[in-house]
Design a protein around this motif. Structure first.
Motif, PDB file in Angstrom:
ATOM      1  N   ILE A 140       0.844  -1.202   0.000  1.00 31.26           N
ATOM      2  CA  ILE A 140       0.000   0.000   0.000  1.00 31.26           C
ATOM      3  C   ILE A 140       0.876   1.248   0.000  1.00 31.26           C
ATOM      4  CG2 ILE A 140      -1.968  -1.139   1.101  1.00 31.26           C
ATOM      5  CD1 ILE A 140      -1.214   0.319   3.654  1.00 31.26           C
ATOM      6  N   GLU A 141       0.320   2.329  -0.513  1.00 31.06           N
ATOM      7  CA  GLU A 141       1.112   3.536  -0.710  1.00 31.06           C
ATOM      8  C   GLU A 141       1.037   4.445   0.508  1.00 31.06           C
ATOM      9  OE1 GLU A 141      -0.224   5.200  -4.391  1.00 31.06           O
ATOM     10  OE2 GLU A 141       0.711   3.611  -5.563  1.00 31.06           O
ATOM     11  N   GLY A 142       1.928   5.437   0.514  1.00 29.97           N
ATOM     12  CA  GLY A 142       1.947   6.409   1.608  1.00 29.97           C
ATOM     13  C   GLY A 142       3.329   6.486   2.208  1.00 29.97           C
ATOM     14  N   ASP A 143       3.704   7.684   2.670  1.00 30.05           N
ATOM     15  CA  ASP A 143       5.065   7.837   3.182  1.00 30.05           C
ATOM     16  C   ASP A 143       5.165   7.520   4.674  1.00 30.05           C
ATOM     17  OD1 ASP A 143       3.695   9.985   4.103  1.00 30.05           O
ATOM     18  OD2 ASP A 143       5.095  11.518   3.399  1.00 30.05           O
ATOM     19  N   ARG A 144       4.026   7.258   5.337  1.00 29.73           N
ATOM     20  CA  ARG A 144       4.122   6.870   6.746  1.00 29.73           C
ATOM     21  C   ARG A 144       3.201   5.688   7.027  1.00 29.73           C
ATOM     22  NH1 ARG A 144       2.607  10.778  11.194  1.00 29.73           N
ATOM     23  NH2 ARG A 144       3.961  12.181  10.125  1.00 29.73           N
ATOM     24  N   PHE A 145       3.691   4.820   7.925  1.00 26.11           N
ATOM     25  CA  PHE A 145       2.880   3.700   8.394  1.00 26.11           C
ATOM     26  C   PHE A 145       1.593   4.279   8.967  1.00 26.11           C
ATOM     27  CE2 PHE A 145       1.774   0.429  11.569  1.00 26.11           C
ATOM     28  CZ  PHE A 145       1.870  -0.709  10.798  1.00 26.11           C
ATOM     29  N   PRO A 146       0.411   3.746   8.611  1.00 22.27           N
ATOM     30  CA  PRO A 146      -0.814   4.501   8.907  1.00 22.27           C
ATOM     31  C   PRO A 146      -1.346   4.419  10.334  1.00 22.27           C
ATOM     32  CG  PRO A 146      -1.292   2.554   7.569  1.00 22.27           C
ATOM     33  CD  PRO A 146       0.192   2.629   7.681  1.00 22.27           C
ATOM     34  N   LEU A 147      -0.995   3.375  11.086  1.00 19.37           N
ATOM     35  CA  LEU A 147      -1.634   3.154  12.388  1.00 19.37           C
ATOM     36  C   LEU A 147      -0.618   3.155  13.528  1.00 19.37           C
ATOM     37  CD1 LEU A 147      -4.168   0.302  11.480  1.00 19.37           C
ATOM     38  CD2 LEU A 147      -4.579   2.765  11.581  1.00 19.37           C
ATOM     39  N   LEU A 148      -1.139   3.312  14.734  1.00 18.60           N
ATOM     40  CA  LEU A 148      -0.310   3.297  15.945  1.00 18.60           C
ATOM     41  C   LEU A 148      -1.142   2.670  17.055  1.00 18.60           C
ATOM     42  CD1 LEU A 148       2.077   4.211  17.756  1.00 18.60           C
ATOM     43  CD2 LEU A 148       1.206   6.526  17.638  1.00 18.60           C
TER      44      LEU A 148
END
Length: 316
Positions: free
Chosen positions: A75-83
């Motif tokens: 999947i795309e995006g420059d940051r890991f989406p979850l925390l």
């Protein structure tokens, strides 16, 4: 190559409102007796989880995201989406609001907005959260904040273990004393403090407030976060869906016996909050102990969990 679960080493942080439950309940190595947060599955620079074992041992989750995107379904995006965090609020947490993506992009130097949700692992009797407010307009919100009418402004909600709350960006909120929470959130550390009970830090300074940004970010009038809970029972497992939202879906897996399970998201974040078990796939088995946090990557083969344990599971 068969993908395998990625077990992570969390990062614990001192907080003025924290206690010792993260050590007592989960065996974490905490920095002091006022430890409030465990950043359990985190690729945020303010608290990076590292891989405990296997081919990626010692790498941070941020490094995995940057260099091994195949683990996360590409999947795309420059940051890991979850925390994923665990919070031990021995004292009341400060009252805050988080910006949405648009506000954060404008004011927060690369952070995303922050919607979050809370699973109440445990709490003292008659524990509360602050969830929303009574102001009908921004003008009324400003008036009530300026006059210090916190009793009139803040909505207090009684909680019990097993409760779940969705806290969208823009919600004025706080976890109150005597509460242990697993939090799933957007991968952001953007927060605006509205009120902190006049507390001082160890240097005797009052903590900063961010009133202008908070008032701008607050949803007025308050709107409860939408939850559409459902429960599915199958052999060895009861799976409760808490929320399937724009930023995350969150579930509780109650395992009793042997459950056959499938990882069908780009990746899943898993936290063992109670009990223990064995996770088995193909010819391999891994022990699941209370307080363990791991990621089931993309292309993870079907697996079983055998034991008596409870997991909170999330995915995008």
């Amino acid at each position: 190559m068969t993908q395998e679960p990625i077990f992570l080493q969390p990062v614990c942080k001192e907080k003025i409102w924290g206690g010792t439950l993260l050590r007592e309940r989960f065996g974490y190595d905490i920095p002091s007796d006022t430890t409030g947060e465990c950043w359990a599955i985190s690729a945020h620079p303010n608290g990076l989880s590292t891989v405990k074992s296997g081919p990626h041992k010692g790498k941070t989750l941020m490094e995995l995201w940057d260099r091994h995107r195949e683990l996360f379904g590409g999947i795309e995006g420059d940051r890991f989406p979850l925390l994923t965090k665990m919070l031990d609020a021995k004292q009341d947490m400060s009252i805050k609001v988080h910006p949405d993506d648009y506000d954060a992009e404008e004011h927060e130097n690369g952070e995303t907005g922050k919607s979050e949700c809370w699973y109440i692992i445990d709490c003292k009797e008659n524990a509360e959260i602050i969830y929303g407010h009574t102001a009908r307009s921004k003008a009324e919100l400003v008036t009530m904040i300026n006059s210090g009418d916190w009793e009139g402004l803040l909505r207090r909600v009684k909680i019990k273990p097993g409760d779940f709350y969705y806290v969208p960006s823009g919600t004025i909120h706080a976890i109150c004393a005597g509460t242990l929470v697993l939090e799933t959130q957007q991968n952001s550390d953007a927060a605006y403090r509205i009120y902190d009970y006049g507390r001082t830090d160890r240097n005797g300074s009052q903590r900063d407030l961010h009133l202008r940004k908070a008032i701008n970010a607050a949803t007025v009038p308050h709107v409860d976060g939408f939850i559409d809970e459902s429960t599915e029972s199958r052999k060895g497992a009861t799976i409760k869906t808490f929320v399937q939202g724009e930023y995350f879906s969150v579930y509780k897996w109650d395992i009793s016996g042997t459950a056959e399970l499938t990882q069908d998201a780009p990746f899943m974040l898993c936290s063992v909050i109670e009990g223990s078990g064995i996770l088995s796939y193909e010819e391999t088995s891994r022990k699941l102990e209370k307080g363990a946090h791991f990621i089931l990557p993309d292309q993870m083969p079907d697996f079983t969990i055998n034991g008596e344990c409870t997991l909170i599971v999330s995915h995008i």
